[in-house]
Scaffold this motif. Sequence first.
Motif: not given
Length: 544
Positions: A11, A13, A64-65, A86-88, A105-106, A109, A120, A155
Motif C-alpha cells: 500500500s 502513498h 487509491y487512484k 486501483d482501490l478507487s 473519495s477514499l 469508500a 483517510s 488504504q
Amino acid sequence: MVLAPFNEVWSVHFEQATPDGARPIPICLVAKELKSGMIMRAWGGEFETAPPFSVDKSSLFVAYKPSDEIACMLALNWPSPLRVLDLSAEFRVATNGRRTIAGNSLFGALTQCGLDAIGSISNPAGEISISAFATKSRSDWSAILARCENVVLAQSRLFDGMLKTFDLPRALLRGRFMAAAAGIAIAGIPVDRLLLSEFGERWEEVQSVLEPDQGAITHTLDQSYALTSGRARSPFDFAVGPDGRHRFSTSYFHARTSRNQAQRCIFDAPVWVRGLIRPEPDTALAYVDWSQHELGIAGALSADQTLLEHYRAGDAYLRFAVQIGAAPPGATKSTHGAIREQFKAICLGSLYGLGTMALADKIKCTPITASKFLRGHREVYHEYWAWSDRVVESSMLLGSVASVFGWPFHLSSETNPRTLRNFPVQAAGAEMLRLASAMAIEAGIKVCALVNDAILIEAPIVEIDRAVETTRSVMSEASRIVLLDLELRTDVIVARFPERFTDPRGIAKWNRVAAKVAPHASLSLPTLSIGAQEHERLSLTPSI
C-alpha cells in the motif's frame, strides 16, 4: 486467494506538490507491506535511485487512484510497477450507478464499507507552494509524513475490507491502465506558450474576431466557458507547465460507462484553439483515432451483419442513406456531404435512443420525416435493435448491465432505458482505449493524451512513421480483443515541427484570429496518413 500470486503487497502513498500544469514533485513517501506489516518512510531528500519496494510481477502495488503515486515514481525516474490494483476503480465497480453515503473519495469508500475512515483524507501537498516547503520546520515535515502514513493505513483497511470482492484478472487490467495513465500525465501536450500568452493578453481583440460567431461559441463551449455578462470567457483557461507542456486533471473510471472525464483540457476548448498544440523542435505529433468506431462496436456486439457490412464498406452513414433511398448509389462525402451529416446524426443518435422530436430538432426536419428515418434504422439494422432490446430487458430483470471486461452499471428506479442501450457501446469503447493506450506505452510509444476515441502520440520526426504504425497496430489489436476479432479502422493526423496540430473544422476560425493577432501562425490543412479513412470524432457524443 487474491494474495496468493504475490510475494508482497504494498500500500503506497506520496504526498506531492503539483504546480498547475507541471509534473508532480514528490515530497514524501510511505509504503506498507500488507503481508508482513512492515512500513517504509522516506522524505524527499532521502529518495534513492530506485523504489524501496518491489515493483516486479511478484508484487502487487495498491493505492487509491494509483496514477498519482506512479506519476511520482516516474518523476523520480523509478520504474513503474507491473501489477497494480486501483482501490478507487474497484470501489466504483461495487457502487457504479448506486447512491453512496459520502461520495467516491477514499473517505467515502471507507465509510460506505463501514470501515474506520479516520486519517483517510490527505490534504494534498499540491495546495502548498514549493517555496513554502523550504521554510517549514521539522515538526511540520513530521506532520506531513504522518498524514501520508495515515492515508497508507486507510488504504490498507479498505484493501482488507474489499479483499473478497476483487475480480483479480479484471482488476489488474484496470490497474495496468492506471500505470499507463501515469506515463501520460508525465508526458503532457506540447503547447506554444508564447502564442498562448499573446492570445490571452489580447483576448479582447480575439473576442472581437469571434463575436459574429458568439451564438455558435455559446453552443459549443464547455460549461466552464459559459457566457458571463453577455461576453464569452477566454477559452485559454488551461494549465501549461514551465516546460511548455499542458497537463490536466483526469478522473479515470468516473463516468458510469467508465469513460475518462478531464478537467481544463485543451481538447475541451473550441476546436480552433487546438492550433496552440505544436511539436517541439525535431519532433512530431500524431493524432490516431478510430473511424466511426461506435458503429463498428455496435455491429460487433450485436452481430448485426448489415451494420458490420456497412461499417466495413468505409462510410456507414452514407450506406444507410442509400439503403433507405435517401441518397443515390455511389454517393460520397464530397457529392452528398449534407445528407451524410444528417445520417451521421441519425446513426449515432439512434444508438443513444434519440426520440423523434429530438432527432427532428437536431437534423432540422419534420417529426414525420424523423420518424420515418428512425423506423428505417430499425428495419435495416433489425438484428442490432433486437440485441439492444434484449440488453434493456435483461438489465432490468437482473438489476445490472456489464461491459465486455466486466465493468458493471447497477440500475436504480431512476435509470433511463436509453442509458442501458448506450452503455455497452460506450463502455466497450472505453475499454478499447484503455487497453490500446497501455499497449502503446508498453511498446515504447510516448502517449501525450487520450481524447475520447483517440490517442495523441509524440516521437522524433525521423521515427514518427514507425510510431504511428505501432500505435495503429495496437489500436487494431485492442479492437480485436474487445470486439471478438473485428478490427476497427484508424485515421491519423500528423504535425511535424514547425507545423501546428489542428482540427480541420477549426482552421478557418483559427486563421481569422491569427490574422488579427499573429499572422505568422496561420494554418493549412493537416497531413493525413496514407490509407487513412475519414477523420471522425465524438464531439456529438453525450457524456454519460
